[in-house]
Motif scaffolding. Structure first.
Motif, PDB file in Angstrom:
ATOM      1  N   MET A  73      58.353  38.942   7.972  1.00  0.00           N
ATOM      2  CA  MET A  73      57.679  38.094   8.960  1.00  0.00           C
ATOM      3  C   MET A  73      56.427  37.434   8.368  1.00  0.00           C
ATOM      4  N   ARG A  74      55.745  38.139   7.467  1.00  0.00           N
ATOM      5  CA  ARG A  74      54.586  37.516   6.809  1.00  0.00           C
ATOM      6  C   ARG A  74      55.071  36.342   5.951  1.00  0.00           C
ATOM      7  N   ALA A  75      56.213  36.528   5.294  1.00  0.00           N
ATOM      8  CA  ALA A  75      56.768  35.428   4.490  1.00  0.00           C
ATOM      9  C   ALA A  75      57.102  34.239   5.395  1.00  0.00           C
ATOM     10  N   VAL A  76      57.627  34.520   6.583  1.00  0.00           N
ATOM     11  CA  VAL A  76      57.958  33.444   7.532  1.00  0.00           C
ATOM     12  C   VAL A  76      56.696  32.652   7.880  1.00  0.00           C
ATOM     13  N   ALA A  77      55.602  33.376   8.132  1.00  0.00           N
ATOM     14  CA  ALA A  77      54.349  32.698   8.499  1.00  0.00           C
ATOM     15  C   ALA A  77      53.869  31.808   7.353  1.00  0.00           C
ATOM     16  N   GLY A  83      54.683  24.282   5.293  1.00  0.00           N
ATOM     17  CA  GLY A  83      55.900  23.497   5.523  1.00  0.00           C
ATOM     18  C   GLY A  83      55.931  22.183   4.768  1.00  0.00           C
ATOM     19  N   GLU A  84      54.823  21.455   4.786  1.00  0.00           N
ATOM     20  CA  GLU A  84      54.828  20.122   4.174  1.00  0.00           C
ATOM     21  C   GLU A  84      54.948  20.220   2.646  1.00  0.00           C
ATOM     22  N   GLU A  85      54.167  21.134   2.074  1.00  0.00           N
ATOM     23  CA  GLU A  85      54.210  21.305   0.608  1.00  0.00           C
ATOM     24  C   GLU A  85      55.621  21.719   0.155  1.00  0.00           C
ATOM     25  N   LEU A  86      56.226  22.629   0.923  1.00  0.00           N
ATOM     26  CA  LEU A  86      57.566  23.107   0.559  1.00  0.00           C
ATOM     27  C   LEU A  86      58.606  22.002   0.745  1.00  0.00           C
ATOM     28  N   ALA A  87      58.444  21.194   1.787  1.00  0.00           N
ATOM     29  CA  ALA A  87      59.388  20.087   2.008  1.00  0.00           C
ATOM     30  C   ALA A  87      59.315  19.100   0.845  1.00  0.00           C
ATOM     31  N   GLN A  88      58.096  18.842   0.377  1.00  0.00           N
ATOM     32  CA  GLN A  88      57.944  17.887  -0.739  1.00  0.00           C
ATOM     33  C   GLN A  88      58.615  18.424  -1.999  1.00  0.00           C
ATOM     34  N   TRP A 106      63.726  24.446   4.540  1.00  0.00           N
ATOM     35  CA  TRP A 106      62.889  25.648   4.674  1.00  0.00           C
ATOM     36  C   TRP A 106      62.814  26.129   6.121  1.00  0.00           C
ATOM     37  N   PRO A 107      62.737  25.210   7.115  1.00  0.00           N
ATOM     38  CA  PRO A 107      62.708  25.714   8.501  1.00  0.00           C
ATOM     39  C   PRO A 107      63.912  26.581   8.844  1.00  0.00           C
ATOM     40  N   SER A 108      65.089  26.192   8.360  1.00  0.00           N
ATOM     41  CA  SER A 108      66.266  27.021   8.632  1.00  0.00           C
ATOM     42  C   SER A 108      66.196  28.337   7.855  1.00  0.00           C
ATOM     43  N   GLY A 109      65.618  28.280   6.650  1.00  0.00           N
ATOM     44  CA  GLY A 109      65.422  29.513   5.881  1.00  0.00           C
ATOM     45  C   GLY A 109      64.469  30.458   6.593  1.00  0.00           C
ATOM     46  N   ALA A 110      63.373  29.896   7.136  1.00  0.00           N
ATOM     47  CA  ALA A 110      62.391  30.724   7.852  1.00  0.00           C
ATOM     48  C   ALA A 110      63.045  31.356   9.086  1.00  0.00           C
ATOM     49  N   ASP A 111      63.888  30.587   9.771  1.00  0.00           N
ATOM     50  CA  ASP A 111      64.602  31.145  10.931  1.00  0.00           C
ATOM     51  C   ASP A 111      65.431  32.364  10.526  1.00  0.00           C
ATOM     52  N   ALA A 112      66.100  32.262   9.389  1.00  0.00           N
ATOM     53  CA  ALA A 112      66.956  33.375   8.944  1.00  0.00           C
ATOM     54  C   ALA A 112      66.106  34.607   8.653  1.00  0.00           C
ATOM     55  N   LEU A 113      64.981  34.411   7.971  1.00  0.00           N
ATOM     56  CA  LEU A 113      64.112  35.553   7.653  1.00  0.00           C
ATOM     57  C   LEU A 113      63.577  36.181   8.934  1.00  0.00           C
ATOM     58  N   LEU A 185      62.280  30.003  -6.772  1.00  0.00           N
ATOM     59  CA  LEU A 185      61.073  30.546  -7.416  1.00  0.00           C
ATOM     60  C   LEU A 185      59.925  30.600  -6.418  1.00  0.00           C
ATOM     61  N   LYS A 186      59.811  29.542  -5.594  1.00  0.00           N
ATOM     62  CA  LYS A 186      58.761  29.524  -4.556  1.00  0.00           C
ATOM     63  C   LYS A 186      58.953  30.701  -3.605  1.00  0.00           C
ATOM     64  N   LEU A 187      60.217  30.935  -3.231  1.00  0.00           N
ATOM     65  CA  LEU A 187      60.489  32.025  -2.285  1.00  0.00           C
ATOM     66  C   LEU A 187      60.058  33.361  -2.893  1.00  0.00           C
ATOM     67  N   ALA A 188      60.352  33.549  -4.183  1.00  0.00           N
ATOM     68  CA  ALA A 188      59.975  34.809  -4.840  1.00  0.00           C
ATOM     69  C   ALA A 188      58.454  34.993  -4.811  1.00  0.00           C
ATOM     70  N   GLU A 189      57.754  33.902  -5.080  1.00  0.00           N
ATOM     71  CA  GLU A 189      56.276  33.944  -5.054  1.00  0.00           C
ATOM     72  C   GLU A 189      55.774  34.284  -3.650  1.00  0.00           C
ATOM     73  N   ILE A 190      56.373  33.655  -2.647  1.00  0.00           N
ATOM     74  CA  ILE A 190      55.946  33.865  -1.252  1.00  0.00           C
ATOM     75  C   ILE A 190      56.205  35.316  -0.835  1.00  0.00           C
ATOM     76  N   PHE A 191      57.340  35.862  -1.243  1.00  0.00           N
ATOM     77  CA  PHE A 191      57.639  37.260  -0.888  1.00  0.00           C
ATOM     78  C   PHE A 191      56.565  38.194  -1.434  1.00  0.00           C
ATOM     79  N   ILE A 192      56.148  37.949  -2.688  1.00  0.00           N
ATOM     80  CA  ILE A 192      55.119  38.818  -3.279  1.00  0.00           C
ATOM     81  C   ILE A 192      53.810  38.667  -2.507  1.00  0.00           C
TER      82      ILE A 192
END
Ligand code: NDP
Length: 483
Positions: A73-77, A83-88, A106-113, A185-192
């Motif tokens: 859930m922290r990763a979702v937040a 959102g904008e940086e990730l979309a770019q 990413w919004p659909s990815g966040a929904d899944a998480l 790679l971004k997702l891995a960074e965000i998870f950490i």
């Protein structure tokens, strides 16, 4: 290089590089600009990722599910805040219009998480009374799962695979497509950053051989692939030799059936979404649009008008609705299908040429008078090419819609809901829509039948594919034995 990550891989909670790996050049499909230079994983990197994941998985699985959920859930937040940086970044990686990557990827990815973070703590086993003795079941993680992704939805795929896997206590080694390596790679960074222990989610880059190395490694318990049918067959075979679990989300040639009582504007809008969104590079697209004879010409006239109004251009501009294809190879493939349609006698309604917005643009294209035998009606194109086929009766269109090796998706547009359910009930497809198309909310299972794949992503159904049941028989009295 405007999207260069710190290193090629993310292993054991940190960046990892091994220059000995084959070079992997990442370009922005909008212009061809080189945006990052990476290396494919060497055997040493793959080994470090798998060993780290094996180690990390034990402690991760031992956490309370609600604690794992809290980290997700922290990763979702974080994903929603950025959102904008990730979309770019997603637009740079894929060339898809920023309009789309802001809304869908990413919004659909966040929904899944978010969904699986909440679901995992609710998963329980059952108690089975046996008259004194009893049994119970425990839903256990599989271990270390490999995720292998396609290039069309790189971040969404990484989230759709990691969310059910990690929430249920597995670790993951993820290999993105070599064409779109940045989102994972971004997702891995965000998870950490969200507090996930090192080694639970790892990213290794590479071409097919890296995917093959993951599929055959005995320490990998499951392989989840999103890709084409031929790759799926290879990975399934490799996984079978180790009796690994698999989920296969593969290609399609899905039917979208429009009856003469349908809301025409909605049906046309859905056909356009199901052929031109992401420049047609979507596995579940309704690329065989069957239109009932009485409304066919009206359908085509309005479809042409709306298609010719699509705004193609620089994917980073807000107003752009339609971008390039991912690569020169994909461009050549799509153009060769357009040539085959012309040569086989299909009627070009609109498009049919390369676009002039950049080297990888193909105009949104509609062919009418397509017959079931034509190449464009049989093979997955994975580009913005819609085939319109005419039909007369319900039975006829069901038989023709099912006459394919694929079975990913299907849609029906009709004003008669009884007919909608009746027809959908007879279509051989895993994911279907009535009076809608290509909507894939996380609450709904997503997957295929026939050669389009095996297993389900999203929804409670995905849990079945990332866990296994242990049965525990409890003896309450002395053991009766004839010996
Ligand atoms: P590919 O099948 O070419 O590749 C898919 C992934 O598998 C890539 O990461 C690829 O690496 C890797 N790979 C290739 N060979 C092997 C191997 N022998 N063992 C293990 N991994 C391997 O698909 P594309 O990337 O071209 O994606 C397009 C396809 O994906 C289309 O057919 C589309 O329909 C399908 N797709 C299906 C979806 C679904 O959910 N059903 C969703 C999105 C796409 P590399 O790219 O480096 O070669």
């Amino acid at each position: 290089m405007r999207a260069q990550p710190k290193a090629s891989h993310f292993v054991n909670g940190d960046w990892m590089e091994d220059d000995a790996g084959e070079p992997l050049i990442v370009t922005y499909p909008g212009t061809g600009e080189v945006i990052a230079r990476l290396h494919a994983a060497t055997p040493a990197v793959i080994d470090a990722a798998i060993s780290g994941a094996v180690e990390a998985q034990k402690a991760w699985a031992a956490l309370r599910p609600v604690e794992r959920g809290r980290i997700l859930m922290r990763a979702v937040a974080i994903i929603r805040e950025r959102g904008e940086e990730l979309a770019q970044l997603e637009t740079l990686d894929t060339g898809k219009p920023i309009q789309e990557t802001r809304e869908a990827d990413w919004p659909s990815g966040a929904d899944a998480l978010e969904y699986f973070a909440g679901l995992a703590p609710t998963l329980t086993g059952e108690t089975i009374p046996l008259g004194g003795d009893f049994a119970y079941t425990i839903r256990e993680p599989l271990g270390v799962c490999a995720g292998i992704g396609a290039w069309n939805y790189p971040s969404q795929i990484a989230c759709w695979k990691s969310a059910p896997a990690l929430s249920t206590g597995n670790a993951m080694v993820f290999k993105p497509s070599e064409m779109t390596p940045l989102g994972a790679l971004k997702l891995a960074e965000i998870f950490i950053e969200a507090g996930m222990p090192a080694g639970v989610f790892n990213v290794v880059q590479g071409f097919g051989p890296v995917g093959a190395a993951l599929s055959t490694d005995p320490r990998i318990a499951k392989v989840s692939l999103t890709g084409s049918v031929p790759t799926g067959a290879r990975v399934y075979q490799a996984a079978a030799s180790g009796m690994k679990h698999v989920t296969m989300e593969l290609g399609g040639k899905s039917p979208l059936i429009v009856f003469d009582d349908a809301d025409l504007e909605s049906a046309i809008g859905a056909a356009m979404l199901g052929n031109f969104y992401s420049s047609g590079q979507i596995c579940s697209n309704g690329t065989r649009v069957f239109v009932q004879k009485g409304i066919k010409e009206a359908f085509l006239a309005r479809l042409k008008e709306r298609t010719e109004a699509i705004v193609a251009g620089d994917p980073l501009k807000d107003e752009t609705q339609f971008g390039p294809l991912i690569s020169a190879a994909q461009f050549d493939k799509v153009m060769s299908y357009i040539d085959s349609a012309k040569a086989e006698g299909a009627r070009l309604v609109c498009g049919g040429s390369a676009g002039n917005e950049g080297p990888l643009f193909v105009q949104p294209t509609v062919f009418a008078d397509v017959t079931d035998a034509m190449t464009i009606a049989r093979e997955e194109i994975f580009g913005p090419v819609m085939s319109v086929l005419e039909f007369e009766t319900e039975d006829e269109v069901i038989a023709r819609a099912n006459d394919t090796q694929f079975g990913l998706a299907a849609g029906v547009f009709t004003g008669d809901l009884a007919r909608g359910h009746r027809v959908i009930g007879q279509l051989q497809a895993g994911t279907t829509w009535i009076n809608a198309y290509n909507l894939t909310p996380v609450e709904m299972p997503f997957g295929a039948v026939k050669q389009s794949g095996f297993g389900r992503e999203n929804s409670r159904a995905a849990v079945e594919h990332y866990t296994q049941l242990k049965s525990v028989y409890v003896g309450m009295g002395p053991v009766e034995s004839p010996y």
